[in-house]
Write an enzyme that holds these catalytic residues in place. Structure first.
Site, mmCIF file in Angstrom:
data_model
loop_
_atom_site.group_PDB
_atom_site.id
_atom_site.type_symbol
_atom_site.label_atom_id
_atom_site.label_comp_id
_atom_site.label_asym_id
_atom_site.label_seq_id
_atom_site.Cartn_x
_atom_site.Cartn_y
_atom_site.Cartn_z
ATOM 1 N N ASN A 46 -4.969 -6.269 -2.037
ATOM 2 C CA ASN A 46 -4.980 -5.146 -1.093
ATOM 3 C C ASN A 46 -6.380 -4.965 -0.526
ATOM 4 O O ASN A 46 -7.391 -5.192 -1.205
ATOM 5 C CB ASN A 46 -4.410 -3.860 -1.697
ATOM 6 C CG ASN A 46 -5.048 -3.420 -2.991
ATOM 7 O OD1 ASN A 46 -5.587 -4.228 -3.743
ATOM 8 N ND2 ASN A 46 -4.984 -2.135 -3.265
ATOM 9 N N ILE A 47 -6.406 -4.591 0.748
ATOM 10 C CA ILE A 47 -7.659 -4.451 1.500
ATOM 11 C C ILE A 47 -7.610 -3.096 2.196
ATOM 12 O O ILE A 47 -6.818 -2.906 3.124
ATOM 13 C CB ILE A 47 -7.803 -5.590 2.537
ATOM 14 C CG1 ILE A 47 -7.705 -6.964 1.856
ATOM 15 C CG2 ILE A 47 -9.119 -5.440 3.300
ATOM 16 C CD1 ILE A 47 -7.539 -8.128 2.818
ATOM 17 N N CYS A 57 -1.519 -4.060 2.049
ATOM 18 C CA CYS A 57 -1.118 -4.308 0.667
ATOM 19 C C CYS A 57 -1.309 -5.786 0.299
ATOM 20 O O CYS A 57 -1.307 -6.668 1.175
ATOM 21 C CB CYS A 57 0.347 -3.967 0.468
ATOM 22 S SG CYS A 57 0.727 -2.209 0.568
ATOM 23 N N GLU A 59 0.798 -7.774 -1.146
ATOM 24 C CA GLU A 59 1.973 -8.586 -0.832
ATOM 25 C C GLU A 59 1.935 -9.057 0.615
ATOM 26 O O GLU A 59 2.183 -10.227 0.926
ATOM 27 C CB GLU A 59 3.257 -7.783 -1.068
ATOM 28 C CG GLU A 59 3.472 -7.356 -2.505
ATOM 29 C CD GLU A 59 2.879 -5.996 -2.845
ATOM 30 O OE1 GLU A 59 1.801 -5.646 -2.304
ATOM 31 O OE2 GLU A 59 3.494 -5.275 -3.656
ATOM 32 N N CYS A 94 5.675 -1.498 -1.909
ATOM 33 C CA CYS A 94 5.983 -0.375 -1.014
ATOM 34 C C CYS A 94 7.090 -0.769 -0.037
ATOM 35 O O CYS A 94 7.433 -1.950 0.121
ATOM 36 C CB CYS A 94 4.724 0.067 -0.259
ATOM 37 S SG CYS A 94 4.324 -0.957 1.168
HETATM 38 N N1 THU Z 1 -0.601 -1.318 -2.770
HETATM 39 C C1 THU Z 1 -0.385 -2.667 -2.741
HETATM 40 O O1 THU Z 1 -1.266 -3.445 -2.370
HETATM 41 N N2 THU Z 1 0.818 -3.118 -3.135
HETATM 42 C C2 THU Z 1 1.786 -2.359 -3.690
HETATM 43 O O2 THU Z 1 2.797 -2.902 -4.144
HETATM 44 C C3 THU Z 1 1.636 -0.893 -3.748
HETATM 45 C C4 THU Z 1 0.398 -0.350 -3.152
HETATM 46 C C5 THU Z 1 -1.943 -0.826 -2.424
HETATM 47 C C6 THU Z 1 -2.088 -0.083 -1.142
HETATM 48 C C7 THU Z 1 -3.353 0.722 -1.418
HETATM 49 O O3 THU Z 1 -4.482 -0.102 -1.177
HETATM 50 C C8 THU Z 1 -3.283 1.013 -2.895
HETATM 51 O O4 THU Z 1 -2.381 0.058 -3.445
HETATM 52 C C9 THU Z 1 -2.820 2.419 -3.248
HETATM 53 O O5 THU Z 1 -1.645 2.726 -2.570
#
Ligand code: THU
Length: 140
Positions: A46-47, A57, A59, A94
């Site tokens: 995630n960035i 995210c 994914e 998400c």
């Molecule tokens: N996030 C992800 O990268 N993948 C997920 O499956 C759930 C949420 C990230 C988005 C954000 O950077 C952080 O987690 C908190 O929501």
């Protein structure tokens, strides 16, 4: 869905991918590793962004990296997540990421590994975590 040889190796790649998470706002660090049907692996983390909404995210980072390299045929994604400095927790993609998976993956066969370690994980399908998903076939 059943566990397979190779799952643990993919989860280890997701754990490595998580090392690059850029999370100055949530401190919630996520890693993903996406395996193509041919066995190539694309990693994602995630960035986050000071503007919040442009955050991406793990994914989607992995999927977009792969699609941008010409890949369209995906077999499995492994996902790991947890607060910075804490134990991994069971991850859950998400809704936006589920919809992006729906665009490129067969919901009945695409495998989603929700892991807390290379040995401890659950195998889900996209159809199970996105029932009645709307996808490309619905526009035919
Ligand atoms: N996030 C992800 O990268 N993948 C997920 O499956 C759930 C949420 C990230 C988005 C954000 O950077 C952080 O987690 C908190 O929501």
């Amino acid at each position: 869905m059943e566990k397979r040889a190779g799952d643990s190796a993919l989860i280890r790649e997701a754990i490595q991918a998580r090392e690059n998470a850029y999370t100055p706002y949530s401190h919630f660090r996520v890693g993903a590793a996406l395996r193509t049907a041919e066995g190539k692996v694309y990693r994602g983390c995630n960035i986050e962004n000071a503007g919040y909404t442009p955050s991406n995210c793990a994914e989607r980072t992995a999927i977009f990296k792969a699609v941008s390299e010409g890949e369209r045929n995906f077999d499995t994604i492994a996902i790991v997540a947890g607060k910075e400095g804490e134990e991994l927790v069971p991850p859950t993609p998400c809704g936006v990421c589920r919809q992006v998976m729906m665009e490129f993956c067969d919901p009945e066969t695409f495998r989603i590994l929700l892991a807390t370690s290379p040995e401890e994980y659950e195998v889900w399908t996209l159809a199970k975590i996105l029932p009645l998903g709307f996808g490309p076939k619905d526009l035919l």
